[in-house]
Design a protein around this motif. Sequence first.
Motif, PDB file in Angstrom:
ATOM      1  N   SER A 100     -13.003 -45.378  11.340  1.00 53.73           N
ATOM      2  CA  SER A 100     -12.218 -46.515  11.107  1.00 53.73           C
ATOM      3  C   SER A 100     -10.739 -46.464  11.204  1.00 53.73           C
ATOM      4  CB  SER A 100     -12.470 -46.884   9.644  1.00 53.73           C
ATOM      5  OG  SER A 100     -11.990 -45.776   8.798  1.00 53.73           O
ATOM      6  N   ALA A 101     -10.539 -44.970  11.598  1.00 55.38           N
ATOM      7  CA  ALA A 101      -9.142 -44.768  11.576  1.00 55.38           C
ATOM      8  C   ALA A 101      -8.654 -44.878  13.188  1.00 55.38           C
ATOM      9  CB  ALA A 101      -8.677 -43.445  10.805  1.00 55.38           C
ATOM     10  N   MET A 102      -9.708 -44.751  13.778  1.00 53.12           N
ATOM     11  CA  MET A 102      -9.201 -44.829  15.334  1.00 53.12           C
ATOM     12  C   MET A 102      -9.256 -46.012  15.835  1.00 53.12           C
ATOM     13  SD  MET A 102     -11.939 -42.011  16.640  1.00 53.12           S
ATOM     14  CE  MET A 102     -12.073 -40.529  15.869  1.00 53.12           C
ATOM     15  N   ASP A 103      -8.312 -46.464  16.982  1.00 54.48           N
ATOM     16  CA  ASP A 103      -8.476 -47.662  17.652  1.00 54.48           C
ATOM     17  C   ASP A 103      -9.530 -47.577  18.549  1.00 54.48           C
ATOM     18  OD1 ASP A 103      -5.630 -46.420  19.617  1.00 54.48           O
ATOM     19  OD2 ASP A 103      -7.894 -46.373  20.207  1.00 54.48           O
ATOM     20  N   THR A 104      -9.974 -48.889  18.860  1.00 52.85           N
ATOM     21  CA  THR A 104     -11.244 -49.055  19.791  1.00 52.85           C
ATOM     22  C   THR A 104     -11.288 -48.300  20.889  1.00 52.85           C
ATOM     23  OG1 THR A 104     -11.387 -51.214  18.755  1.00 52.85           O
ATOM     24  CG2 THR A 104     -12.750 -50.881  20.696  1.00 52.85           C
TER      25      THR A 104
ATOM     26  N   GLY B 251     -18.149 -47.536  10.787  1.00 52.87           N
ATOM     27  CA  GLY B 251     -16.705 -47.340  10.846  1.00 52.87           C
ATOM     28  C   GLY B 251     -15.831 -47.976  11.718  1.00 52.87           C
ATOM     29  N   LEU B 252     -16.466 -48.205  12.985  1.00 53.80           N
ATOM     30  CA  LEU B 252     -15.685 -49.184  14.082  1.00 53.80           C
ATOM     31  C   LEU B 252     -15.448 -50.553  13.491  1.00 53.80           C
ATOM     32  CD1 LEU B 252     -18.081 -48.102  17.097  1.00 53.80           C
ATOM     33  CD2 LEU B 252     -15.744 -47.302  16.642  1.00 53.80           C
ATOM     34  N   LEU B 253     -16.320 -51.262  12.877  1.00 58.72           N
ATOM     35  CA  LEU B 253     -16.250 -52.578  12.243  1.00 58.72           C
ATOM     36  C   LEU B 253     -14.867 -52.360  11.079  1.00 58.72           C
ATOM     37  CD1 LEU B 253     -19.808 -54.120  12.408  1.00 58.72           C
ATOM     38  CD2 LEU B 253     -17.642 -54.271  13.996  1.00 58.72           C
ATOM     39  N   LEU B 254     -15.260 -51.387  10.204  1.00 57.68           N
ATOM     40  CA  LEU B 254     -13.966 -51.236   9.372  1.00 57.68           C
ATOM     41  C   LEU B 254     -12.844 -51.282   9.903  1.00 57.68           C
ATOM     42  CD1 LEU B 254     -16.039 -48.957   6.682  1.00 57.68           C
ATOM     43  CD2 LEU B 254     -15.478 -51.354   6.415  1.00 57.68           C
ATOM     44  N   GLY B 255     -12.604 -50.231  11.110  1.00 53.27           N
ATOM     45  CA  GLY B 255     -11.291 -50.379  11.879  1.00 53.27           C
ATOM     46  C   GLY B 255     -10.856 -51.460  12.348  1.00 53.27           C
ATOM     47  N   LYS B 256     -11.667 -52.353  12.545  1.00 49.22           N
ATOM     48  CA  LYS B 256     -11.252 -53.729  13.279  1.00 49.22           C
ATOM     49  C   LYS B 256     -10.716 -54.691  12.341  1.00 49.22           C
ATOM     50  CE  LYS B 256     -13.827 -53.627  17.734  1.00 49.22           C
ATOM     51  NZ  LYS B 256     -14.701 -54.535  18.610  1.00 49.22           N
ATOM     52  N   MET B 257     -11.457 -54.445  11.002  1.00 48.48           N
ATOM     53  CA  MET B 257     -11.213 -55.300   9.795  1.00 48.48           C
ATOM     54  C   MET B 257      -9.672 -54.939   9.136  1.00 48.48           C
ATOM     55  SD  MET B 257     -14.973 -55.184   7.670  1.00 48.48           S
ATOM     56  CE  MET B 257     -14.172 -56.149   6.429  1.00 48.48           C
ATOM     57  N   GLY B 258      -9.218 -53.934   9.390  1.00 49.18           N
ATOM     58  CA  GLY B 258      -7.681 -53.809   8.965  1.00 49.18           C
ATOM     59  C   GLY B 258      -7.632 -53.663   7.537  1.00 49.18           C
ATOM     60  N   GLU B 259      -6.844 -54.731   6.806  1.00 50.77           N
ATOM     61  CA  GLU B 259      -6.571 -54.058   5.326  1.00 50.77           C
ATOM     62  C   GLU B 259      -7.886 -54.586   4.576  1.00 50.77           C
ATOM     63  OE1 GLU B 259      -4.301 -52.682   3.747  1.00 50.77           O
ATOM     64  OE2 GLU B 259      -3.316 -52.075   5.619  1.00 50.77           O
ATOM     65  N   ARG B 260      -8.574 -55.878   5.206  1.00 50.17           N
ATOM     66  CA  ARG B 260      -9.690 -55.939   4.219  1.00 50.17           C
ATOM     67  C   ARG B 260     -10.865 -55.016   4.193  1.00 50.17           C
ATOM     68  NH1 ARG B 260     -12.111 -60.732   6.945  1.00 50.17           N
ATOM     69  NH2 ARG B 260     -11.588 -59.989   8.724  1.00 50.17           N
ATOM     70  N   GLY B 261     -10.786 -54.067   5.327  1.00 51.49           N
ATOM     71  CA  GLY B 261     -11.895 -52.980   5.376  1.00 51.49           C
ATOM     72  C   GLY B 261     -11.195 -51.683   4.549  1.00 51.49           C
ATOM     73  N   ALA B 262      -9.669 -51.736   4.122  1.00 52.75           N
ATOM     74  CA  ALA B 262      -9.444 -50.605   3.380  1.00 52.75           C
ATOM     75  C   ALA B 262      -9.930 -49.892   2.247  1.00 52.75           C
ATOM     76  CB  ALA B 262      -7.657 -50.887   3.366  1.00 52.75           C
ATOM     77  N   PRO B 263     -10.516 -50.781   0.992  1.00 46.05           N
ATOM     78  CA  PRO B 263     -10.953 -50.551   0.127  1.00 46.05           C
ATOM     79  C   PRO B 263     -12.489 -49.240   0.318  1.00 46.05           C
ATOM     80  CG  PRO B 263     -10.165 -52.765  -0.255  1.00 46.05           C
ATOM     81  CD  PRO B 263     -10.246 -52.386   1.247  1.00 46.05           C
TER      82      PRO B 263
ATOM     83  N   ASN C 128     -11.290 -46.314   1.971  1.00 37.95           N
ATOM     84  CA  ASN C 128     -10.629 -45.374   0.627  1.00 37.95           C
ATOM     85  C   ASN C 128     -12.035 -44.683   0.025  1.00 37.95           C
ATOM     86  OD1 ASN C 128      -8.112 -45.947   1.632  1.00 37.95           O
ATOM     87  ND2 ASN C 128      -7.754 -47.567   0.003  1.00 37.95           N
ATOM     88  N   VAL C 129     -12.854 -45.627  -0.379  1.00 42.19           N
ATOM     89  CA  VAL C 129     -13.937 -44.797  -1.049  1.00 42.19           C
ATOM     90  C   VAL C 129     -14.746 -43.859  -0.154  1.00 42.19           C
ATOM     91  CG1 VAL C 129     -16.478 -45.379  -1.880  1.00 42.19           C
ATOM     92  CG2 VAL C 129     -14.312 -47.032  -2.290  1.00 42.19           C
ATOM     93  N   CYS C 130     -14.865 -43.955   1.127  1.00 40.29           N
ATOM     94  CA  CYS C 130     -15.579 -43.106   1.998  1.00 40.29           C
ATOM     95  C   CYS C 130     -14.667 -41.684   2.063  1.00 40.29           C
ATOM     96  CB  CYS C 130     -15.665 -43.648   3.410  1.00 40.29           C
ATOM     97  SG  CYS C 130     -16.856 -45.200   3.522  1.00 40.29           S
ATOM     98  N   GLN C 131     -13.186 -42.011   2.145  1.00 42.16           N
ATOM     99  CA  GLN C 131     -12.367 -40.817   2.136  1.00 42.16           C
ATOM    100  C   GLN C 131     -12.469 -40.229   1.163  1.00 42.16           C
ATOM    101  OE1 GLN C 131      -8.576 -42.615   3.134  1.00 42.16           O
ATOM    102  NE2 GLN C 131      -8.959 -42.416   5.500  1.00 42.16           N
ATOM    103  N   CYS C 132     -12.773 -40.683  -0.283  1.00 44.17           N
ATOM    104  CA  CYS C 132     -12.755 -39.853  -1.423  1.00 44.17           C
ATOM    105  C   CYS C 132     -14.034 -39.266  -1.575  1.00 44.17           C
ATOM    106  CB  CYS C 132     -12.503 -40.911  -2.784  1.00 44.17           C
ATOM    107  SG  CYS C 132     -10.933 -41.459  -2.652  1.00 44.17           S
ATOM    108  N   ILE C 133     -15.188 -39.823  -1.139  1.00 37.11           N
ATOM    109  CA  ILE C 133     -16.449 -39.206  -1.275  1.00 37.11           C
ATOM    110  C   ILE C 133     -16.532 -37.959  -0.333  1.00 37.11           C
ATOM    111  CG2 ILE C 133     -18.797 -39.390  -0.303  1.00 37.11           C
ATOM    112  CD1 ILE C 133     -18.709 -42.393  -1.306  1.00 37.11           C
TER     113      ILE C 133
END
Length: 560
Positions: free
Chosen positions: A88-92, A240-252, A255-260
């Motif tokens: 999600s942190a990478m560009d396409t 992960g790829l789709l969360l990266g394209k969603m931008g701020e909507r996918g940020a929550p 963040n959960v995945c990063q905490c896990i």
Amino acid sequence: MEGLKKMLNGIVSLKVREYVKDYCRRNGLLTLSVIAVVTGCVLGFLLRSLNLSTQAKIYFSFPGELLMRMLKMLILPLITSSLMSGLSAMDTKASGRLGVLTITYYLWTTFIAVIVGIVLVLIIQPGVGSEIDGHHAHSGPVMTSADALLDLIRNMIPSNLIEATFQQYRTDLVPIVKNSDSKESQANYVYVMPDYHNPQLGHPVFLEITPAPDIKYKIVPSTSKGMNVLGIVIFSATMGLLLGKMGERGAPLVNVCQCINECVMKIINAAMWYFPFGIVFLVAGKILDMDDPAHLGEKLGMYFITVLSGLFVHGLILLPLFYFFFTRKNPFPYIRGLLQALVIALATSSSSATLPITMKCLLENCGVDRQIARFVLPVGATINMDGTALYEAVAAIFIAQVNEYDLDFGQLVTISITATAASIGAAGIPQAGLVTMVIVLTSVGLPPADISLIVAIDWVLDRFRTMINVLGDALAAGIMADLCRKDFEKKNTSSSPAPAAAAADNGGGPQRRDTVISFGNQSVAFSDAPLISHRCDYVFEVDGDSVLERPVACYNLCQV
């Protein structure tokens, strides 16, 4: 106690004490793990003379079983969280290039490993002249190569994600017996048997020959125990790829995945100190279950040497050469940082169970970028099985040599292709290569029942080939970090609008990290700001020379 401490301080110089402290801090756990492996081997061979019962062996191996359960517990959260947060942190464009390079490199090294195994087994010929009793036993039909390949594709797309966490799809062949028609079974034969009392006379004997029943096999969908890692990896990578394209909507969710992911790494750090204790009983318990070593060495000694030679050539010569060719760096300091993961792989014989330790070694010892490690390692633990592919090619040709079955060039090519494909479908669990071995054997017409020839020694070789699998994954991560470094540098540069401002404001001193909050026409550092009741418009992350600007997501809790 104080007197003893003063005496030691007087005898041992300060320089030596500092060296010992530094060594224990950097390599203490690795040293304990190596000692644990040696202790487990010695303890296992010493206890073999006691002829322990099966129940006693189970009790003795219990600490080792806890170690395996602990590692397996972390596989699912680590794979899902690392892939989702990393991609999600990478560009396409960067993620697409990294994915293509990673999978291409994995397939290439696996094919090279198969070629190495084939060349060595044809030179050494361990199966020529081997006399192994009972290897013609037939165990019934097994799954064909086509069914195994289709199962691999089915497992890529699991029908139920919850089910994929503990089992995977498998095709079963169920025999259906059809009795022959009575009309076909009325062929009578008359034999004249001599009379015992009067040899010159005889009496007729009627013999009815009934044809063997017609057995057909029906394909039935079934399941097998074990996590469907391949399906989980593909689902997590897509998310992960789709969360990266969603931008701020996918940020929550990111963040959960990063905490896990961070929590899993903290659990690993805490559990690492139990590993040496568990390794002792894990290795010793396996040695207690082993058959007579002298008898195994007499039957399969040359086969054992052939596989180990292939693993040595591929793991310690070819893979480091690939690393040097792509990065122009000395590979052995890099490999030194992986020793802890290699020892755990030797003890557990599971590349998936070793994944948390490999991730820790790459991030802390080898300095690999976190985003690259989070993608390359889970994918490698699923599809990169260099050691398994080499082992399957050697085992198939060894079985052909035992059966005095000459393989032509076309069949050798078939073995190389099917061994590469079969290793991709091998789960990262102990002795998974025996399951996929069926694909390689049936592709060239060898009897799958002859897998029993190598089962007795497979558990030993499984540990060494798992080490090569883990080493290949880690070296691939280092190579990808070097090849894709420019992509991530461009991304960081493009997202830094004011790189020199932070250093100038800091007076040329040490780099500082702070968060700047903008509201209205005012901007203030978060560390200097009181509680702000206004709505924030933007947040600026100041990290050394980089200033990252990102909008703040606003959520309406009453809206679904």
